[in-house]
Design a protein around this motif. Sequence first.
Motif, PDB file in Angstrom:
ATOM      1  N   SER A  65      10.639 -38.876   4.184  1.00  0.00           N
ATOM      2  CA  SER A  65       9.187 -38.792   4.001  1.00  0.00           C
ATOM      3  C   SER A  65       8.621 -37.440   4.428  1.00  0.00           C
ATOM      4  CB  SER A  65       8.490 -39.909   4.778  1.00  0.00           C
ATOM      5  OG  SER A  65       8.842 -39.855   6.145  1.00  0.00           O
ATOM      6  N   VAL A  66       9.330 -36.713   5.302  1.00  0.00           N
ATOM      7  CA  VAL A  66       8.807 -35.428   5.776  1.00  0.00           C
ATOM      8  C   VAL A  66       9.774 -34.276   5.548  1.00  0.00           C
ATOM      9  CG1 VAL A  66       7.509 -36.660   7.555  1.00  0.00           C
ATOM     10  CG2 VAL A  66       9.679 -35.554   8.151  1.00  0.00           C
ATOM     11  N   LYS A  67      10.969 -34.561   5.070  1.00  0.00           N
ATOM     12  CA  LYS A  67      11.984 -33.523   4.903  1.00  0.00           C
ATOM     13  C   LYS A  67      11.464 -32.416   3.988  1.00  0.00           C
ATOM     14  CE  LYS A  67      16.041 -35.184   5.047  1.00  0.00           C
ATOM     15  NZ  LYS A  67      17.286 -35.912   4.697  1.00  0.00           N
ATOM     16  N   ARG A  80       8.996 -30.536   4.702  1.00  0.00           N
ATOM     17  CA  ARG A  80       7.604 -30.246   5.065  1.00  0.00           C
ATOM     18  C   ARG A  80       7.420 -30.050   6.571  1.00  0.00           C
ATOM     19  NH1 ARG A  80       3.685 -33.896   4.290  1.00  0.00           N
ATOM     20  NH2 ARG A  80       5.049 -35.729   4.529  1.00  0.00           N
ATOM     21  N   PHE A  81       8.191 -30.782   7.367  1.00  0.00           N
ATOM     22  CA  PHE A  81       8.066 -30.719   8.818  1.00  0.00           C
ATOM     23  C   PHE A  81       9.259 -29.973   9.407  1.00  0.00           C
ATOM     24  CE2 PHE A  81       5.361 -34.803   9.694  1.00  0.00           C
ATOM     25  CZ  PHE A  81       4.443 -34.383   8.742  1.00  0.00           C
ATOM     26  N   THR A  82       9.008 -29.242  10.489  1.00  0.00           N
ATOM     27  CA  THR A  82      10.070 -28.536  11.207  1.00  0.00           C
ATOM     28  C   THR A  82       9.859 -28.691  12.701  1.00  0.00           C
ATOM     29  OG1 THR A  82      10.212 -26.860   9.451  1.00  0.00           O
ATOM     30  CG2 THR A  82      11.225 -26.326  11.561  1.00  0.00           C
ATOM     31  N   ILE A  83      10.912 -29.090  13.401  1.00  0.00           N
ATOM     32  CA  ILE A  83      10.865 -29.197  14.850  1.00  0.00           C
ATOM     33  C   ILE A  83      11.627 -28.024  15.451  1.00  0.00           C
ATOM     34  CG2 ILE A  83      12.917 -30.686  14.951  1.00  0.00           C
ATOM     35  CD1 ILE A  83      11.597 -32.144  17.321  1.00  0.00           C
ATOM     36  N   SER A  84      11.090 -27.483  16.547  1.00  0.00           N
ATOM     37  CA  SER A  84      11.768 -26.361  17.186  1.00  0.00           C
ATOM     38  C   SER A  84      11.461 -26.346  18.674  1.00  0.00           C
ATOM     39  CB  SER A  84      11.334 -25.026  16.564  1.00  0.00           C
ATOM     40  OG  SER A  84       9.959 -24.793  16.786  1.00  0.00           O
ATOM     41  N   ARG A  85      12.358 -25.687  19.421  1.00  0.00           N
ATOM     42  CA  ARG A  85      12.186 -25.570  20.865  1.00  0.00           C
ATOM     43  C   ARG A  85      11.813 -24.142  21.245  1.00  0.00           C
ATOM     44  NH1 ARG A  85      14.820 -29.426  24.122  1.00  0.00           N
ATOM     45  NH2 ARG A  85      16.236 -30.849  23.018  1.00  0.00           N
ATOM     46  N   ASP A  86      11.014 -24.023  22.300  1.00  0.00           N
ATOM     47  CA  ASP A  86      10.817 -22.745  22.988  1.00  0.00           C
ATOM     48  C   ASP A  86      11.127 -23.021  24.449  1.00  0.00           C
ATOM     49  OD1 ASP A  86       9.962 -20.476  24.332  1.00  0.00           O
ATOM     50  OD2 ASP A  86       8.291 -20.121  22.964  1.00  0.00           O
ATOM     51  N   LYS A 132      -0.230 -34.562   3.782  1.00  0.00           N
ATOM     52  CA  LYS A 132      -0.731 -35.559   2.850  1.00  0.00           C
ATOM     53  C   LYS A 132      -1.586 -36.562   3.614  1.00  0.00           C
ATOM     54  CE  LYS A 132       3.687 -35.315   0.358  1.00  0.00           C
ATOM     55  NZ  LYS A 132       4.854 -36.113  -0.119  1.00  0.00           N
ATOM     56  N   PRO A 133      -2.486 -37.260   2.935  1.00  0.00           N
ATOM     57  CA  PRO A 133      -3.286 -38.280   3.623  1.00  0.00           C
ATOM     58  C   PRO A 133      -2.412 -39.322   4.327  1.00  0.00           C
ATOM     59  CG  PRO A 133      -4.258 -37.778   1.509  1.00  0.00           C
ATOM     60  CD  PRO A 133      -2.959 -37.036   1.561  1.00  0.00           C
ATOM     61  N   GLU A 134      -1.261 -39.633   3.782  1.00  0.00           N
ATOM     62  CA  GLU A 134      -0.380 -40.628   4.417  1.00  0.00           C
ATOM     63  C   GLU A 134       0.285 -40.110   5.687  1.00  0.00           C
ATOM     64  OE1 GLU A 134      -0.311 -39.598   1.208  1.00  0.00           O
ATOM     65  OE2 GLU A 134       1.754 -39.540   0.440  1.00  0.00           O
ATOM     66  N   ASP A 135       0.105 -38.831   6.014  1.00  0.00           N
ATOM     67  CA  ASP A 135       0.588 -38.311   7.294  1.00  0.00           C
ATOM     68  C   ASP A 135      -0.395 -38.589   8.428  1.00  0.00           C
ATOM     69  OD1 ASP A 135       1.760 -35.455   5.481  1.00  0.00           O
ATOM     70  OD2 ASP A 135       2.975 -37.103   6.255  1.00  0.00           O
ATOM     71  N   THR A 136      -1.551 -39.146   8.099  1.00  0.00           N
ATOM     72  CA  THR A 136      -2.548 -39.465   9.119  1.00  0.00           C
ATOM     73  C   THR A 136      -1.999 -40.496  10.099  1.00  0.00           C
ATOM     74  OG1 THR A 136      -4.398 -38.950   7.655  1.00  0.00           O
ATOM     75  CG2 THR A 136      -4.830 -40.456   9.502  1.00  0.00           C
ATOM     76  N   ALA A 137      -2.038 -40.155  11.378  1.00  0.00           N
ATOM     77  CA  ALA A 137      -1.487 -41.031  12.413  1.00  0.00           C
ATOM     78  C   ALA A 137      -1.709 -40.387  13.770  1.00  0.00           C
ATOM     79  CB  ALA A 137       0.015 -41.241  12.194  1.00  0.00           C
ATOM     80  N   ILE A 138      -1.413 -41.147  14.815  1.00  0.00           N
ATOM     81  CA  ILE A 138      -1.278 -40.562  16.145  1.00  0.00           C
ATOM     82  C   ILE A 138       0.168 -40.100  16.278  1.00  0.00           C
ATOM     83  CG2 ILE A 138      -1.417 -40.928  18.627  1.00  0.00           C
ATOM     84  CD1 ILE A 138      -3.465 -43.120  18.074  1.00  0.00           C
ATOM     85  N   ILE A 171       5.959 -28.234  13.378  1.00  0.00           N
ATOM     86  CA  ILE A 171       5.199 -27.537  12.356  1.00  0.00           C
ATOM     87  C   ILE A 171       5.158 -28.425  11.124  1.00  0.00           C
ATOM     88  CG2 ILE A 171       5.100 -25.505  10.872  1.00  0.00           C
ATOM     89  CD1 ILE A 171       6.606 -24.013  13.127  1.00  0.00           C
ATOM     90  N   MET A 172       3.945 -28.726  10.689  1.00  0.00           N
ATOM     91  CA  MET A 172       3.743 -29.638   9.569  1.00  0.00           C
ATOM     92  C   MET A 172       3.035 -28.892   8.444  1.00  0.00           C
ATOM     93  SD  MET A 172       2.592 -33.079  11.623  1.00  0.00           S
ATOM     94  CE  MET A 172       1.014 -32.408  12.107  1.00  0.00           C
ATOM     95  N   ASN A 173       3.689 -28.799   7.313  1.00  0.00           N
ATOM     96  CA  ASN A 173       3.134 -28.140   6.132  1.00  0.00           C
ATOM     97  C   ASN A 173       2.921 -29.158   5.014  1.00  0.00           C
ATOM     98  OD1 ASN A 173       3.284 -25.500   7.291  1.00  0.00           O
ATOM     99  ND2 ASN A 173       5.468 -25.434   6.814  1.00  0.00           N
ATOM    100  N   SER A 174       2.143 -28.750   4.027  1.00  0.00           N
ATOM    101  CA  SER A 174       1.888 -29.591   2.847  1.00  0.00           C
ATOM    102  C   SER A 174       1.493 -30.996   3.254  1.00  0.00           C
ATOM    103  CB  SER A 174       3.127 -29.620   1.948  1.00  0.00           C
ATOM    104  OG  SER A 174       3.508 -28.324   1.556  1.00  0.00           O
TER     105      SER A 174
END
Length: 123
Positions: A63-65, A67-73, A87-93, A82-85
Amino acid sequence: QVQIVESGGGLVQPGGSLRLSCAASGFTLDYYAIGWFRQAPGKGREGVSCIGISDGSTYYPDSVKGRFTISRDNAKNTVYLIMNSLKPEDTAIYYCATSATFRGCLTRQYDYWGQGTQVTVSS
């Protein structure tokens, strides 16, 4: 005091981007797998991006492949989503959580959770 705090949520238009932060205090995130999960109203908690402890392994559901990227600092003791593109269905806590082992985004493996940050995707 041991805690993790999510930030960076907000209102964004469809197609927009956001960067969420998961900052820790009182312990070091380097030693834990970190997962980002989300929960929309009336739905269960879903893992959206998870990263392993030392080898950089990541897991993304379809569902997010792409579009989303997880990274550490590690210097900032922070993990980002980091969430790109969007969509309304990404609305959530969106929640950040830690696990002593990495098995992707298997929710029951994650045992320390932040309070969450609201993401709303709407025009």
